[in-house]
Design a protein around this motif. Structure first.
Motif, PDB file in Angstrom:
ATOM      1  N   LEU A  20       0.813  -1.215   0.000  1.00 54.70           N
ATOM      2  CA  LEU A  20       0.000   0.000   0.000  1.00 54.70           C
ATOM      3  C   LEU A  20       0.845   1.262   0.000  1.00 54.70           C
ATOM      4  O   LEU A  20       0.512   2.244  -0.664  1.00 54.70           O
ATOM      5  CB  LEU A  20      -0.920   0.011   1.222  1.00 54.70           C
ATOM      6  CG  LEU A  20      -2.069  -0.996   1.252  1.00 54.70           C
ATOM      7  CD1 LEU A  20      -2.791  -0.928   2.594  1.00 54.70           C
ATOM      8  CD2 LEU A  20      -3.056  -0.720   0.125  1.00 54.70           C
ATOM      9  N   SER A  21       1.917   1.253   0.770  1.00 55.36           N
ATOM     10  CA  SER A  21       2.779   2.429   0.896  1.00 55.36           C
ATOM     11  C   SER A  21       4.158   1.946   1.316  1.00 55.36           C
ATOM     12  O   SER A  21       4.437   0.739   1.315  1.00 55.36           O
ATOM     13  CB  SER A  21       2.202   3.409   1.923  1.00 55.36           C
ATOM     14  OG  SER A  21       2.263   2.860   3.228  1.00 55.36           O
ATOM     15  N   ALA A  22       5.014   2.891   1.689  1.00 55.91           N
ATOM     16  CA  ALA A  22       6.374   2.517   2.078  1.00 55.91           C
ATOM     17  C   ALA A  22       6.403   1.604   3.289  1.00 55.91           C
ATOM     18  O   ALA A  22       7.361   0.845   3.471  1.00 55.91           O
ATOM     19  CB  ALA A  22       7.183   3.789   2.359  1.00 55.91           C
ATOM     20  N   ASN A  23       5.373   1.646   4.135  1.00 57.50           N
ATOM     21  CA  ASN A  23       5.402   0.835   5.354  1.00 57.50           C
ATOM     22  C   ASN A  23       4.069   0.153   5.657  1.00 57.50           C
ATOM     23  O   ASN A  23       3.843  -0.272   6.785  1.00 57.50           O
ATOM     24  CB  ASN A  23       5.814   1.693   6.543  1.00 57.50           C
ATOM     25  CG  ASN A  23       4.839   2.824   6.808  1.00 57.50           C
ATOM     26  OD1 ASN A  23       4.097   3.228   5.908  1.00 57.50           O
ATOM     27  ND2 ASN A  23       4.819   3.329   8.024  1.00 57.50           N
ATOM     28  N   MET A  24       3.176   0.037   4.666  1.00 53.13           N
ATOM     29  CA  MET A  24       1.892  -0.617   4.878  1.00 53.13           C
ATOM     30  C   MET A  24       1.617  -1.658   3.804  1.00 53.13           C
ATOM     31  O   MET A  24       1.986  -1.483   2.647  1.00 53.13           O
ATOM     32  CB  MET A  24       0.745   0.405   4.894  1.00 53.13           C
ATOM     33  CG  MET A  24       0.539   1.104   6.221  1.00 53.13           C
ATOM     34  SD  MET A  24      -0.960   2.128   6.198  1.00 53.13           S
ATOM     35  CE  MET A  24      -2.248   0.861   6.071  1.00 53.13           C
ATOM     36  N   THR A  25       0.955  -2.740   4.219  1.00 56.20           N
ATOM     37  CA  THR A  25       0.588  -3.826   3.319  1.00 56.20           C
ATOM     38  C   THR A  25      -0.876  -4.185   3.543  1.00 56.20           C
ATOM     39  O   THR A  25      -1.354  -4.163   4.680  1.00 56.20           O
ATOM     40  CB  THR A  25       1.467  -5.067   3.579  1.00 56.20           C
ATOM     41  OG1 THR A  25       2.839  -4.718   3.381  1.00 56.20           O
ATOM     42  CG2 THR A  25       1.100  -6.207   2.653  1.00 56.20           C
ATOM     43  N   GLU A  26      -1.563  -4.507   2.468  1.00 51.03           N
ATOM     44  CA  GLU A  26      -2.967  -4.915   2.564  1.00 51.03           C
ATOM     45  C   GLU A  26      -3.068  -6.432   2.457  1.00 51.03           C
ATOM     46  O   GLU A  26      -2.487  -7.048   1.571  1.00 51.03           O
ATOM     47  CB  GLU A  26      -3.778  -4.268   1.437  1.00 51.03           C
ATOM     48  CG  GLU A  26      -5.253  -4.645   1.461  1.00 51.03           C
ATOM     49  CD  GLU A  26      -6.004  -4.109   0.253  1.00 51.03           C
ATOM     50  OE1 GLU A  26      -6.618  -3.034   0.384  1.00 51.03           O
ATOM     51  OE2 GLU A  26      -5.956  -4.753  -0.814  1.00 51.03           O
ATOM     52  N   LEU A  27      -3.834  -7.036   3.390  1.00 47.91           N
ATOM     53  CA  LEU A  27      -4.083  -8.474   3.396  1.00 47.91           C
ATOM     54  C   LEU A  27      -5.576  -8.714   3.223  1.00 47.91           C
ATOM     55  O   LEU A  27      -6.393  -8.118   3.928  1.00 47.91           O
ATOM     56  CB  LEU A  27      -3.612  -9.105   4.706  1.00 47.91           C
ATOM     57  CG  LEU A  27      -2.142  -8.884   5.105  1.00 47.91           C
ATOM     58  CD1 LEU A  27      -1.852  -9.619   6.399  1.00 47.91           C
ATOM     59  CD2 LEU A  27      -1.196  -9.335   4.020  1.00 47.91           C
ATOM     60  N   THR A  28      -5.924  -9.596   2.295  1.00 44.52           N
ATOM     61  CA  THR A  28      -7.322  -9.938   2.045  1.00 44.52           C
ATOM     62  C   THR A  28      -7.565 -11.385   2.468  1.00 44.52           C
ATOM     63  O   THR A  28      -6.767 -12.275   2.141  1.00 44.52           O
ATOM     64  CB  THR A  28      -7.676  -9.777   0.556  1.00 44.52           C
ATOM     65  OG1 THR A  28      -7.418  -8.422   0.161  1.00 44.52           O
ATOM     66  CG2 THR A  28      -9.149 -10.094   0.307  1.00 44.52           C
ATOM     67  N   PHE A  29      -8.669 -11.605   3.189  1.00 50.18           N
ATOM     68  CA  PHE A  29      -8.969 -12.925   3.738  1.00 50.18           C
ATOM     69  C   PHE A  29     -10.334 -13.426   3.271  1.00 50.18           C
ATOM     70  O   PHE A  29     -11.225 -12.640   2.950  1.00 50.18           O
ATOM     71  CB  PHE A  29      -8.977 -12.879   5.271  1.00 50.18           C
ATOM     72  CG  PHE A  29      -7.639 -12.598   5.887  1.00 50.18           C
ATOM     73  CD1 PHE A  29      -6.784 -13.631   6.226  1.00 50.18           C
ATOM     74  CD2 PHE A  29      -7.234 -11.287   6.135  1.00 50.18           C
ATOM     75  CE1 PHE A  29      -5.542 -13.371   6.788  1.00 50.18           C
ATOM     76  CE2 PHE A  29      -5.999 -11.021   6.706  1.00 50.18           C
ATOM     77  CZ  PHE A  29      -5.150 -12.068   7.036  1.00 50.18           C
ATOM     78  N   ARG A  30     -10.469 -14.760   3.276  1.00 53.94           N
ATOM     79  CA  ARG A  30     -11.763 -15.406   3.120  1.00 53.94           C
ATOM     80  C   ARG A  30     -11.927 -16.393   4.265  1.00 53.94           C
ATOM     81  O   ARG A  30     -10.937 -16.856   4.855  1.00 53.94           O
ATOM     82  CB  ARG A  30     -11.858 -16.140   1.775  1.00 53.94           C
ATOM     83  CG  ARG A  30     -11.024 -17.425   1.703  1.00 53.94           C
ATOM     84  CD  ARG A  30     -11.278 -18.201   0.435  1.00 53.94           C
ATOM     85  NE  ARG A  30     -10.518 -19.466   0.428  1.00 53.94           N
ATOM     86  CZ  ARG A  30     -11.004 -20.621   0.887  1.00 53.94           C
ATOM     87  NH1 ARG A  30     -12.223 -20.668   1.418  1.00 53.94           N
ATOM     88  NH2 ARG A  30     -10.260 -21.718   0.837  1.00 53.94           N
ATOM     89  N   ARG A  31     -13.172 -16.726   4.576  1.00 50.21           N
ATOM     90  CA  ARG A  31     -13.429 -17.713   5.629  1.00 50.21           C
ATOM     91  C   ARG A  31     -13.305 -19.119   5.069  1.00 50.21           C
ATOM     92  O   ARG A  31     -13.737 -19.399   3.945  1.00 50.21           O
ATOM     93  CB  ARG A  31     -14.819 -17.518   6.244  1.00 50.21           C
ATOM     94  CG  ARG A  31     -14.892 -16.375   7.226  1.00 50.21           C
ATOM     95  CD  ARG A  31     -16.215 -16.352   7.955  1.00 50.21           C
ATOM     96  NE  ARG A  31     -16.325 -17.434   8.940  1.00 50.21           N
ATOM     97  CZ  ARG A  31     -17.351 -17.566   9.765  1.00 50.21           C
ATOM     98  NH1 ARG A  31     -18.347 -16.705   9.730  1.00 50.21           N
ATOM     99  NH2 ARG A  31     -17.381 -18.556  10.636  1.00 50.21           N
ATOM    100  N   VAL A  32     -12.747 -20.001   5.872  1.00 46.99           N
ATOM    101  CA  VAL A  32     -12.635 -21.400   5.500  1.00 46.99           C
ATOM    102  C   VAL A  32     -13.801 -22.207   6.062  1.00 46.99           C
ATOM    103  O   VAL A  32     -14.284 -23.142   5.429  1.00 46.99           O
ATOM    104  CB  VAL A  32     -11.298 -21.985   5.999  1.00 46.99           C
ATOM    105  CG1 VAL A  32     -11.199 -23.476   5.693  1.00 46.99           C
ATOM    106  CG2 VAL A  32     -10.124 -21.239   5.381  1.00 46.99           C
TER     107      VAL A  32
END
Length: 386
Positions: free
Chosen positions: A63-75
């Motif tokens: 996302l930026s120099a120090n941020m990351t986006e994580l996307t999840f689904r339910r199992v």
């Protein structure tokens, strides 16, 4: 059953004698249809409050120099429970032999949850966050709590016009609130002030631009860089007054403690009521001690007893997690009460301003391990995470 009092008391007694035979006759006349194995009310309650959820990481995006986006689904199910925009989930995984969990605000909207997607924007700061941003990959499975938290809009409490003030990863709950407004699930007007050092540290620029077309007013503020289209400096009262009437709004703040201290100082001259300013809680971290002592922590968890090391500068929850114990927790800020445990023996201290216990809990010896530090050997009774 209708009951009319008789003129003479003995007549009531005679009627009472027939009560049991009448009930037996009524039961015998009833159908023998088996009771349902599951009730719709219970099924709805489970969908809304599943407790812990098994999830799988489906996508990772810088996302930026120090941020990351994580996307999840339910199992374990097809959809996430509906939540209030601004709330958080607690994510749990095993990292290098330790069972670690941290709360993260949700960046996606409640409608996305019903569609089976939940998104977190995570800043690379701290042990678990570093792992999630640099080592987690699609296909990894983790455990997640149901959405929780009091950082959300309330129609009866809050003004129709709200002001969001975000710093760093604090953009995530406010982005969720903006998305919910754009989708028509929340009825408010929102102005968002988003501060960062420079444009490299701004996240979700494209998403904010899209939401600006749909009614969100966005003001991005850079402290270390001057650039056209951006405000320069800090999010001060003078800057905010250029865009909103600060006396007729409700504030939602999410960011580092330094930002809270600065903004609250800026708002003091306006003598706003307590309910006019909401702060998202931050985790309770380690104490800054030169030579922290190490104590023995005895933990009762149902029928098991564990003894682990607990440093004077770390919370009891951190000590249990470092030893691999699955201790329940959500907010890690002393407020939600999910880690509510019984103190049995020893001395402790609670982090300043973090004692969210009820008076009865204090009286009868209950503590919140997420904000409690040992001052001697300790013994506690902790509920099992279920």
């Amino acid at each position: 059953m209708k009951f009319k009092k008789q003129l003479f008391g003995f007549q009531d007694m005679l009627r009472f004698k027939k009560l049991v035979p009448n009930r037996r006759a009524a039961l015998a006349a009833g159908p023998d249809t088996p009771l349902p194995k599951s009730y719709r009310t219970n099924e709805l309650a489970h969908r809304l409050h599943p407790g812990y959820m098994e999830v799988e990481l489906t996508a990772v995006r810088p996302l930026s120099a120090n941020m990351t986006e994580l996307t999840f689904r339910r199992v374990d199910e097809t959809a996430f429970p509906f939540f209030r925009a601004g709330q958080y989930v607690s994510l749990q995984a095993e990292v290098d032999g330790s069972l670690v969990s941290r709360p993260y605000s949700i960046a996606s909207s409640p409608r996305d949850a019903l569609a089976g997607k939940l998104v977190l924007g995570i800043e690379r700061a701290g042990f678990f966050s570093e792992y999630l941003c640099t080592r987690a990959k699609p296909g990894d499975r983790m455990r997640m709590t149901e959405p929780s938290g009091e950082f959300h809009y309330e129609t009866l409490r809050d003004k129709h016009r709200i002001v969001g003030i975000a710093g760093g990863s604090g953009i995530t709950p406010l982005l969720s609130m903006a998305r919910s407004m754009a989708e028509g699930d929340e009825d408010y007007e929102m102005t968002l002030f988003y501060g960062a050092r420079d444009t490299r540290h701004l996240a979700y620029s494209a998403e904010l631009a899209d939401l600006a077309v749909k009614g969100l007013r966005v003001v991005q503020v850079l402290s270390d860089e001057e650039k056209d289209g951006y405000e320069h400096g800090f999010i001060s009262a003078q800057l905010m007054e250029k865009y909103v009437d600060l006396t007729d709004v409700t504030f939602f703040l999410c960011g580092p403690q330094a930002m809270y201290n600065f903004v609250l100082k800026e708002l003091e001259p306006y003598h706003l009521p307590l309910k006019a300013v909401h702060k998202d809680a931050t985790c309770c971290g380690a104490l800054n001690l030169e030579a922290p002592r190490t104590f023995r922590l005895t933990v009762h968890m149902r029928d098991a007893v564990h003894t682990v090391d607990a440093r004077e500068d770390e919370t009891l929850l951190a000590a249990m997690e470092r030893a691999g114990l699955d201790a329940p927790n959500k907010c890690r800020a002393g407020g939600c009460g999910f880690c509510h445990s019984k103190w049995l023996k020893g001395e402790f201290r609670i982090a300043d301003g973090r004692d969210g216990r009820r008076e009865a809990d204090r009286k009868f010896g209950f503590i919140h391990p997420c904000v409690t530090y040992p001052l001697s050997d300790l013994e506690i009774d902790v509920p099992v995470a279920e």
